[in-house]
Design a protein around this motif. Structure first.
Motif, mmCIF file in Angstrom:
data_model
loop_
_atom_site.group_PDB
_atom_site.id
_atom_site.type_symbol
_atom_site.label_atom_id
_atom_site.label_comp_id
_atom_site.label_asym_id
_atom_site.label_seq_id
_atom_site.Cartn_x
_atom_site.Cartn_y
_atom_site.Cartn_z
ATOM 1 N N MET B 29 21.498 44.665 85.150
ATOM 2 C CA MET B 29 21.668 45.240 83.803
ATOM 3 C C MET B 29 21.823 44.133 82.764
ATOM 4 O O MET B 29 21.243 44.195 81.682
ATOM 5 C CB MET B 29 22.929 46.120 83.767
ATOM 6 N N MET B 30 22.611 43.108 83.125
ATOM 7 C CA MET B 30 22.867 42.005 82.186
ATOM 8 C C MET B 30 21.578 41.237 81.888
ATOM 9 O O MET B 30 21.335 40.822 80.760
ATOM 10 C CB MET B 30 23.929 41.052 82.760
ATOM 11 N N VAL B 31 20.757 41.060 82.935
ATOM 12 C CA VAL B 31 19.486 40.356 82.752
ATOM 13 C C VAL B 31 18.611 41.125 81.752
ATOM 14 O O VAL B 31 18.049 40.550 80.812
ATOM 15 C CB VAL B 31 18.744 40.184 84.105
ATOM 16 N N PHE B 32 18.521 42.429 81.933
ATOM 17 C CA PHE B 32 17.698 43.238 81.026
ATOM 18 C C PHE B 32 18.283 43.281 79.620
ATOM 19 O O PHE B 32 17.539 43.269 78.637
ATOM 20 C CB PHE B 32 17.508 44.658 81.584
ATOM 21 N N LEU B 33 19.612 43.298 79.523
ATOM 22 C CA LEU B 33 20.240 43.288 78.196
ATOM 23 C C LEU B 33 19.852 42.011 77.450
ATOM 24 O O LEU B 33 19.532 42.045 76.259
ATOM 25 C CB LEU B 33 21.766 43.394 78.336
ATOM 26 N N LEU B 34 19.832 40.905 78.174
ATOM 27 C CA LEU B 34 19.443 39.623 77.575
ATOM 28 C C LEU B 34 17.979 39.658 77.117
ATOM 29 O O LEU B 34 17.643 39.197 76.019
ATOM 30 C CB LEU B 34 19.649 38.499 78.608
ATOM 31 N N ILE B 35 17.113 40.235 77.954
ATOM 32 C CA ILE B 35 15.688 40.344 77.590
ATOM 33 C C ILE B 35 15.535 41.215 76.336
ATOM 34 O O ILE B 35 14.788 40.870 75.413
ATOM 35 C CB ILE B 35 14.871 40.934 78.769
ATOM 36 N N PHE B 36 16.274 42.332 76.291
ATOM 37 C CA PHE B 36 16.216 43.211 75.110
ATOM 38 C C PHE B 36 16.668 42.439 73.862
ATOM 39 O O PHE B 36 16.083 42.584 72.792
ATOM 40 C CB PHE B 36 17.127 44.445 75.293
ATOM 41 N N PHE B 37 17.717 41.635 74.020
ATOM 42 C CA PHE B 37 18.253 40.872 72.893
ATOM 43 C C PHE B 37 17.197 39.904 72.348
ATOM 44 O O PHE B 37 16.959 39.836 71.138
ATOM 45 C CB PHE B 37 19.514 40.103 73.342
ATOM 46 N N VAL B 38 16.544 39.173 73.252
ATOM 47 C CA VAL B 38 15.521 38.202 72.822
ATOM 48 C C VAL B 38 14.355 38.946 72.152
ATOM 49 O O VAL B 38 13.811 38.494 71.143
ATOM 50 C CB VAL B 38 15.033 37.351 74.021
ATOM 51 N N PHE B 39 13.990 40.094 72.708
ATOM 52 C CA PHE B 39 12.903 40.897 72.128
ATOM 53 C C PHE B 39 13.244 41.293 70.684
ATOM 54 O O PHE B 39 12.415 41.142 69.775
ATOM 55 C CB PHE B 39 12.667 42.158 72.975
ATOM 56 N N THR B 130 3.330 39.690 75.259
ATOM 57 C CA THR B 130 4.049 38.944 76.304
ATOM 58 C C THR B 130 5.243 39.770 76.768
ATOM 59 O O THR B 130 5.458 39.964 77.977
ATOM 60 C CB THR B 130 4.545 37.583 75.767
ATOM 61 N N PHE B 131 6.013 40.277 75.797
ATOM 62 C CA PHE B 131 7.171 41.112 76.152
ATOM 63 C C PHE B 131 6.727 42.408 76.821
ATOM 64 O O PHE B 131 7.346 42.839 77.794
ATOM 65 C CB PHE B 131 8.009 41.435 74.903
ATOM 66 N N TYR B 132 5.661 43.008 76.295
ATOM 67 C CA TYR B 132 5.183 44.278 76.855
ATOM 68 C C TYR B 132 4.851 44.115 78.343
ATOM 69 O O TYR B 132 5.328 44.886 79.188
ATOM 70 C CB TYR B 132 3.949 44.773 76.082
ATOM 71 N N PHE B 133 4.041 43.098 78.654
ATOM 72 C CA PHE B 133 3.650 42.914 80.057
ATOM 73 C C PHE B 133 4.826 42.445 80.912
ATOM 74 O O PHE B 133 4.997 42.882 82.051
ATOM 75 C CB PHE B 133 2.475 41.929 80.167
ATOM 76 N N PHE B 134 5.647 41.553 80.356
ATOM 77 C CA PHE B 134 6.763 40.996 81.123
ATOM 78 C C PHE B 134 7.803 42.076 81.456
ATOM 79 O O PHE B 134 8.170 42.253 82.628
ATOM 80 C CB PHE B 134 7.412 39.856 80.320
ATOM 81 N N ILE B 135 8.240 42.805 80.430
ATOM 82 C CA ILE B 135 9.281 43.818 80.645
ATOM 83 C C ILE B 135 8.779 44.924 81.570
ATOM 84 O O ILE B 135 9.456 45.308 82.532
ATOM 85 C CB ILE B 135 9.762 44.418 79.294
ATOM 86 N N THR B 136 7.558 45.430 81.285
ATOM 87 C CA THR B 136 7.059 46.545 82.103
ATOM 88 C C THR B 136 6.750 46.092 83.530
ATOM 89 O O THR B 136 6.922 46.869 84.476
ATOM 90 C CB THR B 136 5.817 47.213 81.476
ATOM 91 N N ALA B 137 6.298 44.831 83.686
ATOM 92 C CA ALA B 137 5.991 44.343 85.040
ATOM 93 C C ALA B 137 7.268 44.163 85.865
ATOM 94 O O ALA B 137 7.299 44.511 87.052
ATOM 95 C CB ALA B 137 5.220 43.024 84.965
#
Lengths: 91, 194
Positions: B29-39, B130-137
């Motif tokens: 969850m924390m990893v995804f929260l960080l990705i959302f923050f950068v996005f 980049t975010f679209y493919f990275f997050i969804t992948a």
């Protein structure tokens, strides 16, 4: 709310209803601050219901429930505030 | 398809799974929260590009996939409940349905990727894609992992292995699957709607 979350099946129906509501908000209005906020708010409610009832965090020790609920709240707040700042600064 | 128990059935009363899976999911969850923050930060600085790029996504795919994951999550809840009642056949059947819905998600995602790549959009097109493919992948990989467990535990249930340890392990699988669902609930509006 208790009636809607009483059984997994009822909750499923409720979650589907919330998803369709969010879709209607999105379809009925081009992305803007209000629509975006409502859509993310509905997502946060759905995610919280999944965490509390399907994952049964409501029965977990307080530590786990607090941590998972905090994650849910932080995600929603981050997206709603980030979207608001972005849209207002690009008007 | 009928629910296993009566309408008046309530959810379980104890914390499901093991402490380890709760910790694992929290880290994820924390990893995804960080990705959302950068996005969100990147979107703030490149809003025009993000807005234009988002128009090339079809929100219908995301909407359908949300319905699929919510439905499969409910099926996994029913499977865990059936396993607790030592109803191996029902547990196996619910898990199989959840697995099949996961398969529909996979097909949708592959078609969506194909359409995007065929139209000339790739992971290096711009920051949004980049975010679209990275997050969804990454989410897709979580889903595939969950599907492997759903299939394996469906087979174990079919072989009447609904012991206490099986039920606890199945609860762990269920927790992971619900997490994949909860993640998608946020990924959908971030990438497709706002």
């Amino acid at each position: 709310m208790t009636y809607l979350t009483k059984t997994p099946f009822r909750l499923w129906i409720f979650l589907i209803g919330l998803t369709i509501s969010a879709w209607a908000v999105f379809e009925g209005d081009a992305p803007n601050l209000l629509a975006g906020t409502v859509v993310v708010f509905i997502a946060a409610i759905k995610s919280r219901l999944v965490i509390l009832h399907y994952m049964e965090a409501k029965n977990a020790p307080k530590k786990w429930r607090t941590l998972y609920e905090t994650w849910n709240f932080t995600c929603a707040a981050l997206i709603i505030i980030g979207n608001a700042v972005t849209l207002t600064s690009h008007q | 398809m009928k629910t296993i128990d009566t309408e008046s059935r309530i959810f379980g009363k104890k914390m499901p799974g093991t402490e380890g899976i709760w910790t694992f999911i929290l880290i994820d969850m924390m990893v995804f929260l960080l990705i959302f923050f950068v996005f969100i930060i990147e979107r703030l600085g490149n809003f025009e590009i993000y807005q234009q790029s988002q128009r090339h996504l079809s929100a219908t795919w995301g909407f359908v996939n949300t319905l699929i994951l919510i439905t499969s999550s409910w099926m996994v809840v029913e499977a865990v409940h059936a396993a607790k009642l030592k109803n191996s056949i029902a547990a196996s059947r619910w898990l199989k349905w959840a697995f099949l819905l996961g398969g529909v998600f996979v097909i949708n995602k592959v078609i969506e990727y194909y359409i995007k790549i065929d139209a000339g959009y790739g992971i290096t097109t711009n920051s949004f894609f980049t975010f679209y493919f990275f997050i969804t992948a990454i989410h897709f990989l979580h889903l595939l992992a969950g599907m492997i467990f759903l299939w394996a535990y469906s087979r174990s249930a079919r072989d009447c292995k609904t012991t206490l340890s099986y039920t606890t392990e199945l609860e762990n699988v269920g927790l992971f699957w619900h997490f994949v669902d909860a993640l998608w609930i946020f990924i959908f509006p971030i990438l497709y709607l706002i």
